[in-house]
Design a protein around this motif. Structure first.
Motif, PDB file in Angstrom:
ATOM      1  N   UNK A  98     114.009 -68.817 -40.983  1.00 19.09           N
ATOM      2  CA  UNK A  98     113.441 -70.106 -40.595  1.00 19.09           C
ATOM      3  C   UNK A  98     114.174 -70.667 -39.381  1.00 19.09           C
ATOM      4  N   UNK A  99     113.591 -70.445 -38.193  1.00 21.03           N
ATOM      5  CA  UNK A  99     114.162 -70.927 -36.941  1.00 21.03           C
ATOM      6  C   UNK A  99     113.060 -71.536 -36.097  1.00 21.03           C
ATOM      7  N   UNK A 100     113.373 -72.511 -35.238  1.00 27.26           N
ATOM      8  CA  UNK A 100     112.372 -73.076 -34.332  1.00 27.26           C
ATOM      9  C   UNK A 100     112.046 -72.098 -33.207  1.00 27.26           C
ATOM     10  N   UNK A 101     110.966 -72.390 -32.471  1.00 22.82           N
ATOM     11  CA  UNK A 101     110.510 -71.601 -31.326  1.00 22.82           C
ATOM     12  C   UNK A 101     109.960 -70.239 -31.755  1.00 22.82           C
ATOM     13  N   UNK A 102     110.776 -69.415 -32.371  1.00 23.74           N
ATOM     14  CA  UNK A 102     110.348 -68.104 -32.859  1.00 23.74           C
ATOM     15  C   UNK A 102     111.121 -67.809 -34.133  1.00 23.74           C
ATOM     16  N   UNK A 103     110.410 -67.690 -35.258  1.00 24.12           N
ATOM     17  CA  UNK A 103     111.129 -67.444 -36.507  1.00 24.12           C
ATOM     18  C   UNK A 103     111.562 -65.982 -36.609  1.00 24.12           C
ATOM     19  N   UNK A 104     112.329 -65.687 -37.655  1.00 24.71           N
ATOM     20  CA  UNK A 104     112.876 -64.346 -37.805  1.00 24.71           C
ATOM     21  C   UNK A 104     111.820 -63.275 -37.992  1.00 24.71           C
ATOM     22  N   UNK A 105     110.726 -63.615 -38.676  1.00 25.80           N
ATOM     23  CA  UNK A 105     109.650 -62.636 -38.863  1.00 25.80           C
ATOM     24  C   UNK A 105     109.040 -62.230 -37.528  1.00 25.80           C
ATOM     25  N   UNK A 106     108.733 -63.211 -36.687  1.00 27.09           N
ATOM     26  CA  UNK A 106     108.142 -62.902 -35.386  1.00 27.09           C
ATOM     27  C   UNK A 106     109.133 -62.156 -34.495  1.00 27.09           C
ATOM     28  N   UNK A 107     110.397 -62.549 -34.574  1.00 34.14           N
ATOM     29  CA  UNK A 107     111.427 -61.860 -33.792  1.00 34.14           C
ATOM     30  C   UNK A 107     111.499 -60.395 -34.194  1.00 34.14           C
ATOM     31  N   UNK A 108     111.503 -60.125 -35.499  1.00 30.22           N
ATOM     32  CA  UNK A 108     111.567 -58.734 -35.952  1.00 30.22           C
ATOM     33  C   UNK A 108     110.304 -57.974 -35.558  1.00 30.22           C
ATOM     34  N   UNK A 109     109.151 -58.634 -35.660  1.00 30.60           N
ATOM     35  CA  UNK A 109     107.892 -57.979 -35.281  1.00 30.60           C
ATOM     36  C   UNK A 109     107.950 -57.510 -33.825  1.00 30.60           C
ATOM     37  N   UNK A 110     108.474 -58.353 -32.951  1.00 34.76           N
ATOM     38  CA  UNK A 110     108.536 -57.999 -31.530  1.00 34.76           C
ATOM     39  C   UNK A 110     109.617 -56.959 -31.253  1.00 34.76           C
TER      40      UNK A 110
ATOM     41  N   UNK B 191     118.317 -54.099 -38.899  1.00 35.33           N
ATOM     42  CA  UNK B 191     118.265 -55.558 -39.034  1.00 35.33           C
ATOM     43  C   UNK B 191     118.447 -55.970 -40.488  1.00 35.33           C
ATOM     44  N   UNK B 192     119.290 -56.976 -40.700  1.00 30.37           N
ATOM     45  CA  UNK B 192     119.440 -57.627 -41.999  1.00 30.37           C
ATOM     46  C   UNK B 192     118.871 -59.030 -41.880  1.00 30.37           C
ATOM     47  N   UNK B 193     118.059 -59.441 -42.850  1.00 31.25           N
ATOM     48  CA  UNK B 193     117.510 -60.787 -42.874  1.00 31.25           C
ATOM     49  C   UNK B 193     118.342 -61.694 -43.772  1.00 31.25           C
ATOM     50  N   UNK B 194     118.514 -62.939 -43.341  1.00 33.86           N
ATOM     51  CA  UNK B 194     119.039 -63.990 -44.201  1.00 33.86           C
ATOM     52  C   UNK B 194     117.842 -64.800 -44.675  1.00 33.86           C
ATOM     53  N   UNK B 195     117.632 -64.887 -45.992  1.00 34.30           N
ATOM     54  CA  UNK B 195     116.458 -65.561 -46.540  1.00 34.30           C
ATOM     55  C   UNK B 195     116.873 -66.750 -47.390  1.00 34.30           C
ATOM     56  N   UNK B 196     115.907 -67.636 -47.624  1.00 35.53           N
ATOM     57  CA  UNK B 196     116.150 -68.744 -48.536  1.00 35.53           C
ATOM     58  C   UNK B 196     116.311 -68.197 -49.942  1.00 35.53           C
ATOM     59  N   UNK B 197     117.169 -68.816 -50.710  1.00 35.18           N
ATOM     60  CA  UNK B 197     117.443 -68.335 -52.063  1.00 35.18           C
ATOM     61  C   UNK B 197     116.165 -68.308 -52.893  1.00 35.18           C
ATOM     62  N   UNK B 198     115.927 -67.166 -53.539  1.00 35.42           N
ATOM     63  CA  UNK B 198     114.804 -66.959 -54.446  1.00 35.42           C
ATOM     64  C   UNK B 198     113.438 -67.028 -53.772  1.00 35.42           C
ATOM     65  N   UNK B 199     113.397 -66.933 -52.452  1.00 34.25           N
ATOM     66  CA  UNK B 199     112.112 -66.950 -51.760  1.00 34.25           C
ATOM     67  C   UNK B 199     111.618 -65.514 -51.606  1.00 34.25           C
ATOM     68  N   UNK B 200     110.917 -65.020 -52.625  1.00 32.93           N
ATOM     69  CA  UNK B 200     110.481 -63.633 -52.653  1.00 32.93           C
ATOM     70  C   UNK B 200     109.484 -63.331 -51.533  1.00 32.93           C
ATOM     71  N   UNK B 201     108.681 -64.338 -51.150  1.00 34.24           N
ATOM     72  CA  UNK B 201     107.694 -64.106 -50.095  1.00 34.24           C
ATOM     73  C   UNK B 201     108.391 -63.758 -48.791  1.00 34.24           C
TER      74      UNK B 201
END
Length: 249
Positions: A67-79, A88-98
């Motif tokens: 969860x970042x402004x301008x470009x989130x981590x999902x879009x960054x990884x996609x590009x 790449x390792x992702x930092x996710x919100x606790x218990x956010x399976x989606x």
């Protein structure tokens, strides 16, 4: 306060870790901890700034917040994934399976839920780097003479572990390190059912803190990659309640 910067490329033998997070406190804390472990760090406070640097001057591994402004981590990884197999390792919100599932399907090698232990993050980084040690940064290849890692030929599949190369019907298929190790475990013994735990052991030999749904996400992404070169691809079979197997027939 540590300022985001694109540090120069590490010296020979140094391992460079890129950190992308809009939380300056996390950037500072994690960067200091990794530097204490001997890593060189580069830090970025948003995805847009990070993207260009990651592609032009690739690190050995990157850690993305989602969860970042301008470009989130999902879009960054996609590009990034469109042009690079950077671990790449992702930092996710606790218990956010989606968040976790989407990240893994996009090609993340691992994820860690916030709040996280710096010791755990360091262990995950070292584990992924060990798995990726046969492939040099930036997509270059180190040729290994290790006789215990021979190439694998199964029907249309060819795998060269020393070069981290995969082809299907002579067409190249780009896999992340984690995907490669899961496929290697399946293809090494065609027809044999591998449980999720067995596949996790193959891909994460030094890490016991991995959720078994990560295997399902990696398998799903691998199938999409192979079907992009062969729409009839069906070599990875699901045995419901048991696991997965590879068929070369």
């Amino acid at each position: 306060m540590l300022e985001p910067t694109d540090a120069p490329m590490g010296k020979r033998g140094e391992t460079v870790i890129a950190l992308v997070d809009d939380d300056r406190n996390i950037l500072t804390t994690v960067s200091i901890a990794l530097q204490a472990e001997g890593f060189v760090t580069r830090v970025y406070s948003d995805g847009e700034t990070a993207l260009k640097a990651l592609l032009e001057n690739p690190p050995d591994l990157a850690v993305f917040d989602i969860k970042m402004p301008k470009m989130d981590g999902h879009e960054l990884l996609r590009r990034v994934r469109a042009k690079s197999d950077l671990p790449v390792i992702f930092l996710t919100s606790k218990d956010d399976e989606a968040d976790e599932e989407v990240g893994l399907e996009l090609g993340a090698d691992d994820y860690i839920a916030k709040p996280f232990s710096l010791r755990l993050l360091t262990a995950r980084i070292r584990a992924i780097l060990r798995r990726a040690e046969t492939a040099a940064p930036g997509g270059e290849v180190r040729i290994s003479a290790d006789p215990v890692n021979p190439s694998i030929a199964r029907g249309k599949l060819f795998m060269d572990p020393a070069r981290h190369q995969v082809t299907w019907a002579d067409q190249p298929v780009s896999l992340t390190v984690t995907e490669f190790l899961i496929l290697e475990a399946l293809a090494a013994r065609p027809g044999v059912i591998k449980s999720r735990n067995q596949l996790m052991d193959a891909a994460y030999p030094d890490d016991i803190f991995v959720d078994d749904r990560t295997v399902d996400s990696h398998i799903k992404r691998m199938r999409r990659k192979f079907r992009a070169v062969d729409p009839e691809f069906s070599a990875i079979e699901t045995l419901y309640g048991a696991g997965y197997s590879f068929t070369d027939g």
